[in-house]
Design a protein around this motif. Structure first.
Motif, PDB file in Angstrom:
ATOM      1  N   VAL A 101     -43.134-121.767  65.892  1.00 11.58           N
ATOM      2  CA  VAL A 101     -43.110-120.543  66.705  1.00 11.58           C
ATOM      3  C   VAL A 101     -43.765-119.427  65.896  1.00 11.58           C
ATOM      4  N   THR A 126     -35.297-119.978  65.356  1.00 11.73           N
ATOM      5  CA  THR A 126     -36.313-118.929  65.403  1.00 11.73           C
ATOM      6  C   THR A 126     -35.679-117.537  65.483  1.00 11.73           C
ATOM      7  N   SER A 127     -36.349-116.556  64.856  1.00 10.92           N
ATOM      8  CA  SER A 127     -35.803-115.193  64.814  1.00 10.92           C
ATOM      9  C   SER A 127     -35.727-114.569  66.203  1.00 10.92           C
ATOM     10  N   GLY A 209     -33.018-109.302  61.188  1.00 12.08           N
ATOM     11  CA  GLY A 209     -31.934-109.956  61.921  1.00 12.08           C
ATOM     12  C   GLY A 209     -31.270-111.068  61.128  1.00 12.08           C
ATOM     13  N   ALA A 237     -39.380-107.101  62.631  1.00 11.83           N
ATOM     14  CA  ALA A 237     -38.379-106.927  63.682  1.00 11.83           C
ATOM     15  C   ALA A 237     -38.801-107.661  64.942  1.00 11.83           C
TER      16      ALA A 237
HETATM   17  N1  SAH Z   1     -41.787-118.594  62.638  1.00  9.39           N
HETATM   18  C1  SAH Z   1     -41.042-117.355  62.666  1.00  9.39           C
HETATM   19  C2  SAH Z   1     -41.881-116.181  63.128  1.00  9.39           C
HETATM   20  C3  SAH Z   1     -43.025-115.832  62.212  1.00  9.39           C
HETATM   21  S1  SAH Z   1     -43.929-114.436  62.731  1.00  9.39           S
HETATM   22  C4  SAH Z   1     -39.805-117.548  63.530  1.00  9.39           C
HETATM   23  O1  SAH Z   1     -39.696-118.564  64.235  1.00  9.39           O
HETATM   24  O2  SAH Z   1     -38.919-116.693  63.500  1.00  9.39           O
HETATM   25  C5  SAH Z   1     -43.149-113.142  61.812  1.00  9.39           C
HETATM   26  C6  SAH Z   1     -42.360-112.277  62.753  1.00  9.39           C
HETATM   27  O3  SAH Z   1     -41.106-112.882  63.046  1.00  9.39           O
HETATM   28  C7  SAH Z   1     -41.979-110.918  62.199  1.00  9.39           C
HETATM   29  O4  SAH Z   1     -43.035-109.987  62.328  1.00  9.39           O
HETATM   30  C8  SAH Z   1     -40.820-110.553  63.092  1.00  9.39           C
HETATM   31  O5  SAH Z   1     -41.256-110.149  64.364  1.00  9.39           O
HETATM   32  C9  SAH Z   1     -40.141-111.899  63.252  1.00  9.39           C
HETATM   33  N2  SAH Z   1     -39.040-112.105  62.294  1.00  9.39           N
HETATM   34  C10 SAH Z   1     -38.956-113.046  61.350  1.00  9.39           C
HETATM   35  N3  SAH Z   1     -37.762-112.984  60.703  1.00  9.39           N
HETATM   36  C11 SAH Z   1     -37.086-111.967  61.284  1.00  9.39           C
HETATM   37  C12 SAH Z   1     -35.790-111.425  61.109  1.00  9.39           C
HETATM   38  N4  SAH Z   1     -34.947-111.893  60.180  1.00  9.39           N
HETATM   39  N5  SAH Z   1     -35.409-110.394  61.902  1.00  9.39           N
HETATM   40  C13 SAH Z   1     -36.233-109.915  62.853  1.00  9.39           C
HETATM   41  N6  SAH Z   1     -37.469-110.388  63.065  1.00  9.39           N
HETATM   42  C14 SAH Z   1     -37.890-111.415  62.304  1.00  9.39           C
END
Ligand code: SAH
Length: 258
Positions: A101, A126-127, A209, A237
């Motif tokens: 993702v 995923t976040s 998050g 975020a």
């Molecule tokens: N593969 C990751 C996403 C990578 S793209 C997944 O599945 O979560 C990177 C983006 O993910 C960031 O710019 C943000 O939008 C989101 N992201 C990743 N970790 C996060 C977290 N702990 N809290 C909020 N957004 C997060």
């Protein structure tokens, strides 16, 4: 006589999802691989408690790719993985959230397959699901939303992927979850309103998050860009848009302790 190379690689590359940050959200399969890995190549968004799961004897390689920071090129990361798989049994490619993702896991896996390297994926949380959940925002709800779209808000869309059709997303999905969108919100919000979303549609941003530093910013499409500026709200975020955000008022009180 030339010897036919039957096994070019000793090992296997595991594309492992590290989840959004809370180490409790790491999968058991992923944790076991970290404990037994010979080499771990990890991204910048992987949190320290997850990196602490890596066994002592493993070689650690930082392939960090945070916005604006120096990072290894994608092709260089792939080259390292190919090289390491020649002489090591367990090579872990550790990625934030889920590898497939918006994590370029698909692209890396294609390159590894082309190079003939054995590879498998271990999905992660995923976040886009976990950050809203820890803030008290369910993505679907029988009373408020029966559909959800995950979309990238990254400005570079168009370079190596099709341009996002924000109008169609506004029309077609009751909950919209935007990754990498904070720096581009001022462009995205008007396109969603042009696409048919009411200006008073609720939106929540969840930063870091599932980590102790988690912060939320809640507003409407009309107010959010100004709120981001005023509070200097920064990436990384997730943005959640739709009626489900109204549940934040009651459900954010029962958030998990992080
Ligand atoms: N593969 C990751 C996403 C990578 S793209 C997944 O599945 O979560 C990177 C983006 O993910 C960031 O710019 C943000 O939008 C989101 N992201 C990743 N970790 C996060 C977290 N702990 N809290 C909020 N957004 C997060």
């Amino acid at each position: 006589m030339a010897r036919v190379e039957t096994q070019q690689y000793l090992g296997k590359v595991y594309l492992v999802g590290a989840g959004p940050g809370d180490p409790g959200l790491m999968t058991l399969k992923g944790k076991q691989l970290l404990e037994h890995a010979d080499v771990v190549v990890y991204d910048a968004l992987v949190s320290p408690p997850i990196l602490a799961m890596i066994g002592d004897r493993a070689e650690r390689i930082d392939a960090g790719k945070r916005r604006g920071r120096h990072s290894k090129l994608q092709s260089e990361t792939t080259r390292i993985l190919i090289e390491k798989a020649r002489t090591n049994a367990v090579v872990v490619r550790l990625k934030g959230g889920d590898p497939f993702v918006f994590g370029r896991g698909g692209e890396e896996m294609e390159d590894l397959v082309k190079a003939g390297v054995p590879v498998e994926v271990v999905p992660g949380m995923t976040s886009g699901i976990a950050a809203p959940a820890y803030a008290g925002i369910p993505l679907t709800h029988r009373g408020h939303s029966s559909s959800v779209t995950f979309v990238t808000g990254h400005e570079a869309a168009g370079k190596y992927r099709p341009q996002v059709n924000w109008g169609a997303i506004a029309q077609g999905s009751e909950t919209i979850v935007i990754y990498m969108g904070i720096h581009n919100l001022a462009n995205i919000v008007p396109r969603l309103i042009e696409g048919g979303l009411r200006p008073d549609t609720p939106i929540a941003l969840v930063r870091w998050g599932t980590l102790p530093e988690q912060e939320e910013l809640v507003g409407t499409l009309t107010t959010i860009v100004r709120q981001v500026e005023e509070t200097r709200f920064e990436a990384p975020a997730i943005a959640v848009i739709g009626k489900v955000v109204n549940l934040y008022a009651t459900l954010s009180n029962c958030r998990p302790s992080v």
